[in-house]
Write a protein that holds these residues in place. Sequence first.
Motif, PDB file in Angstrom:
ATOM      1  N   TYR A  96       0.833  -1.202   0.000  1.00 47.31           N
ATOM      2  CA  TYR A  96       0.000   0.000   0.000  1.00 47.31           C
ATOM      3  C   TYR A  96       0.872   1.258   0.000  1.00 47.31           C
ATOM      4  CZ  TYR A  96      -3.376   3.353   2.068  1.00 47.31           C
ATOM      5  OH  TYR A  96      -4.174   4.431   2.342  1.00 47.31           O
ATOM      6  N   ALA A 113       2.265   1.763  -3.368  1.00 45.71           N
ATOM      7  CA  ALA A 113       1.211   2.271  -4.250  1.00 45.71           C
ATOM      8  C   ALA A 113       1.029   3.773  -4.054  1.00 45.71           C
ATOM      9  CB  ALA A 113      -0.097   1.524  -4.000  1.00 45.71           C
ATOM     10  N   LEU A 114       1.201   4.251  -2.822  1.00 47.69           N
ATOM     11  CA  LEU A 114       1.122   5.692  -2.566  1.00 47.69           C
ATOM     12  C   LEU A 114       2.282   6.427  -3.215  1.00 47.69           C
ATOM     13  CD1 LEU A 114      -0.046   5.506   1.136  1.00 47.69           C
ATOM     14  CD2 LEU A 114      -1.390   6.341  -0.803  1.00 47.69           C
ATOM     15  N   ILE A 131       1.288   7.015  -6.659  1.00 46.19           N
ATOM     16  CA  ILE A 131       0.296   8.101  -6.772  1.00 46.19           C
ATOM     17  C   ILE A 131       0.992   9.430  -7.019  1.00 46.19           C
ATOM     18  CG2 ILE A 131      -1.302   9.508  -5.385  1.00 46.19           C
ATOM     19  CD1 ILE A 131      -2.771   7.105  -6.260  1.00 46.19           C
ATOM     20  N   SER A 166      -2.195   5.784 -10.643  1.00 48.48           N
ATOM     21  CA  SER A 166      -3.148   5.284  -9.649  1.00 48.48           C
ATOM     22  C   SER A 166      -3.401   3.783  -9.770  1.00 48.48           C
ATOM     23  CB  SER A 166      -4.477   6.033  -9.763  1.00 48.48           C
ATOM     24  OG  SER A 166      -5.053   5.814 -11.045  1.00 48.48           O
ATOM     25  N   GLN A 224      -2.666   1.614  -6.609  1.00 52.57           N
ATOM     26  CA  GLN A 224      -3.588   1.982  -5.535  1.00 52.57           C
ATOM     27  C   GLN A 224      -4.965   1.366  -5.779  1.00 52.57           C
ATOM     28  OE1 GLN A 224      -2.985   3.190  -2.678  1.00 52.57           O
ATOM     29  NE2 GLN A 224      -4.165   4.980  -2.153  1.00 52.57           N
ATOM     30  N   MET A 272      -9.647   9.027  -7.297  1.00 51.37           N
ATOM     31  CA  MET A 272      -8.207   8.758  -7.392  1.00 51.37           C
ATOM     32  C   MET A 272      -7.630   9.372  -8.661  1.00 51.37           C
ATOM     33  SD  MET A 272      -7.620   4.818  -6.357  1.00 51.37           S
ATOM     34  CE  MET A 272      -8.242   4.132  -4.852  1.00 51.37           C
ATOM     35  N   THR A 318      -6.485   4.606   7.406  1.00 49.60           N
ATOM     36  CA  THR A 318      -6.803   3.607   6.388  1.00 49.60           C
ATOM     37  C   THR A 318      -7.369   2.378   7.085  1.00 49.60           C
ATOM     38  OG1 THR A 318      -4.919   4.392   5.078  1.00 49.60           O
ATOM     39  CG2 THR A 318      -5.910   2.304   4.425  1.00 49.60           C
ATOM     40  N   ARG A 338     -10.237   5.099   3.120  1.00 52.05           N
ATOM     41  CA  ARG A 338      -9.061   5.956   3.335  1.00 52.05           C
ATOM     42  C   ARG A 338      -9.574   7.364   3.558  1.00 52.05           C
ATOM     43  NH1 ARG A 338      -3.473   7.140   2.129  1.00 52.05           N
ATOM     44  NH2 ARG A 338      -3.251   9.222   1.238  1.00 52.05           N
TER      45      ARG A 338
END
Length: 143
Positions: A13, A16-17, A20, A25, A28, A58, A112, A126
Motif C-alpha cells: 500500500y 502504491a502511494l 500516486i 493510480s 492503488q 483517485m 486507512t 481511506r
Amino acid sequence: MSGADLDRVVEQYHRALDAIVQGDSGLQKKMFSGRDDVSLANPIGPPVRGRSAVEQTMDRAVSQLREGEPTTFERISEYTGTDLAYIVEIERTQAKVGGADELSRISLRVTTIFRLEDGHWKVIHRHADPITSPRPIESIVQG
C-alpha cells in the motif's frame, strides 16, 4: 490472516502511494476493495462511496500530481483484528502539484481501514486531510 500478512499488505500500500505522487493510480486501485461499500475521503474533494466513484476520485487526484518523491510514514496507531484492521499515519512527500515546476511539500494525516476479503486484505476506507499540526478552534468555523 496474521498481522505479518497485513504488514506485507501495508508495505504494498505504501509503494502504491509512492506511485500516486508519480501520477499513477493503478497500484492503488488494486489495493482497494471492489465492493459497493468502499469509500475514499481525500483532501481535494468530498467523501465518495462505491468503486466507480473511488476510482474517479483517485484519477482526479493523480492528474494533479507528478514527479513525486518516495513518501515517508509516521505510524501513530494500528490495530489488527480477525477481519478488520486500521492504520493511522502521517504521510510526508514532495511532488509537483498542478502546473507547478517546483516540488511542493505535502503532509497528510491519514486513516486507512482494511478488511479481509476472500483471503486478501483490501482497503475499504481511506481518509486523508492536511491537518498535521495543532490549529486554533476558529480554523473549523465556516464563514
